[in-house]
Design a protein around this motif. Sequence first.
Motif, short mmCIF file in Angstrom:
data_model
loop_
_atom_site.label_atom_id
_atom_site.label_comp_id
_atom_site.label_asym_id
_atom_site.label_seq_id
_atom_site.Cartn_x
_atom_site.Cartn_y
_atom_site.Cartn_z
N GLY A 83 5.28 1.21 12.34
CA GLY A 83 4.15 0.26 12.25
C GLY A 83 3.33 0.41 10.99
N ARG A 84 3.74 1.32 10.09
CA ARG A 84 2.99 1.46 8.84
C ARG A 84 3.99 1.50 7.69
NH1 ARG A 84 -1.83 5.55 8.26
NH2 ARG A 84 -2.84 3.74 9.17
N TYR A 85 3.93 0.49 6.85
CA TYR A 85 4.92 0.34 5.79
C TYR A 85 4.23 0.22 4.43
CZ TYR A 85 7.22 -0.77 10.11
OH TYR A 85 7.64 -0.70 11.40
N ALA A 107 -3.31 -1.18 16.13
CA ALA A 107 -4.15 -2.33 15.75
C ALA A 107 -3.25 -3.46 15.25
CB ALA A 107 -5.13 -1.92 14.67
N ILE A 108 -3.36 -4.63 15.85
CA ILE A 108 -2.54 -5.75 15.36
C ILE A 108 -3.33 -6.67 14.43
CG2 ILE A 108 -0.73 -5.79 17.09
CD1 ILE A 108 -2.32 -7.91 18.62
N GLY A 109 -4.64 -6.51 14.42
CA GLY A 109 -5.43 -7.34 13.51
C GLY A 109 -6.87 -6.91 13.53
N GLU A 162 1.33 4.03 1.44
CA GLU A 162 0.90 4.79 2.60
C GLU A 162 2.04 5.72 3.02
OE1 GLU A 162 -2.01 3.24 5.14
OE2 GLU A 162 -1.03 1.29 5.12
N GLY A 171 -1.20 -8.13 11.18
CA GLY A 171 0.03 -7.57 10.61
C GLY A 171 1.25 -8.15 11.31
N ARG A 220 0.86 -1.19 0.00
CA ARG A 220 0.00 0.00 0.00
C ARG A 220 0.89 1.23 0.00
NH1 ARG A 220 -4.23 -1.70 4.87
NH2 ARG A 220 -4.62 -3.78 4.05
N ARG A 223 -14.37 -0.32 9.31
CA ARG A 223 -13.10 -0.74 8.73
C ARG A 223 -12.98 -0.24 7.30
NH1 ARG A 223 -9.69 -3.32 10.91
NH2 ARG A 223 -9.37 -4.70 9.17
N GLN A 266 1.05 -9.95 6.07
CA GLN A 266 -0.16 -10.29 6.82
C GLN A 266 -0.36 -11.79 6.83
OE1 GLN A 266 -3.46 -8.23 4.95
NE2 GLN A 266 -3.33 -6.55 6.42
#
Length: 434
Positions: A132-134, A295-297, A127, A322, A125, A272, A139
């Motif tokens: 924590g955001r890549y 959020a881990i999932g 992003e 994630g 993605r 979501r 997943q």
Amino acid sequence: MTLKNPAGVNDLLPDAAHKQQLLVRAAFRVFGCYGYRYMETPMFEKTEVFTRGIGEATDVVGKEIYCVYPMNSIAGVSPDDRSALEGLALRPENTAGIARAVVQHNLVPPGAFQAKLWYAGSMFRHERQQKGRYREFRQIGAECIGATEPSADAEVILMLLHYFEALGIPRSHMTLKINSMGDEACRPAYRRAVQDYILARESEFCPECQRRATGNPLRAFDCKSEACQAALSAAPRITEYLCEECASQYAQVKQLLDSSGLAYEEDPRLVRGFDYYTRTVFEVQVDLGLGAQNAIGGGGRYDRLLQEYGAKPTPSLGFAVGLERIVMVLEALGTAAALPPAAQVFVAAVDEEARSQAFELAQKLREAGVSVELDHQARSLKSQFKVADKADVGFVVLLGPDERAKGSYTLRNMTDGTQQELTLDELLQLLTER
Ligand code: AMP
């Protein structure tokens, strides 16, 4: 100039790769207890698979999709004209691909028993990169295809929490949030109500949410701006809009979770990011290791998704977790697994003549199932010992003139420094028993 990885796209060096592999192995174990089978879909698909399923107006499809073109097909084609090319995209998530594959291969024909499938792999993605955001992240996800009953929702949620606990994340650090997003009967009225609410106080919202108001107003609930969150404080709640069927289904899911003793928080603002969700949605958040991206999932029901790919109605649900974020949580807990030594045994050659014997012995031991390393750089004995020590092997087998003369093998225990002289059979037996 040395080349580097692109921003947000990380190398998984052996330590990180090992930690992620353990998460995959645990998924085989835990999901297997619930009857799930592992499968894979391609890393890129026709873009339509994602636009149809996830929704054109979502952030993921609208802004974050990476398109894939063969080099020779874009030569000389201006970016504006590229829509004429065959549209392929890297998967931003895997539910759409699994749904496409289930329909294409007719895995759940009408009347068939539910199919339980899980996957693991990279998602992409575009992003804004942060902790924590890549842009490439991994997943693991599970999909229960063709299940209508609320017991399926409760089972999927229980399996997710079971998985996290099996990884060593204590319940006390996790919060399970749940909500119902309604369905095609009741969500449109709710969507309109949120849209009217935002438009009535438009100036209080950020430009992004003002834009969302017309295309996808529910996304405003996910906006990180405090002003937008404050402006939403009196927004209509989905719970007041659920139709009878959705309300009853939601109540039954909660009842099943209650009777399983699973604590949860109802969060009427949990919406979501994908359009395919209907009814139950859920997310697991943690209170350590992650900062803002906590959020881990998460997952939910997607009762109409398979119809987008041409199936008869096939109510289904699933979740994704994630891996990078889970590893960060385990590291914060101090329970992330350390990378084990690459080899248990180092075979050291005392002199040049012993090198070919060391080579042969290493192979014999490996074929007997022992992990063995040896020097390929013509190092001195002292230097071989240094390497063996650094590699944290349990044993060094020494081969030199004495051993040659006697036809024996010297085994040094690197933990206590003791040495013993053994025959080949004794050596094999001792090391394989270990
Ligand atoms: P989603 O597919 O957006 O529902 O996300 C499911 C899980 O994947 C999240 O709870 C995160 O753990 C993880 N995740 C989502 N997006 C990213 C990202 N950009 N980088 C790392 N992990 C992510």
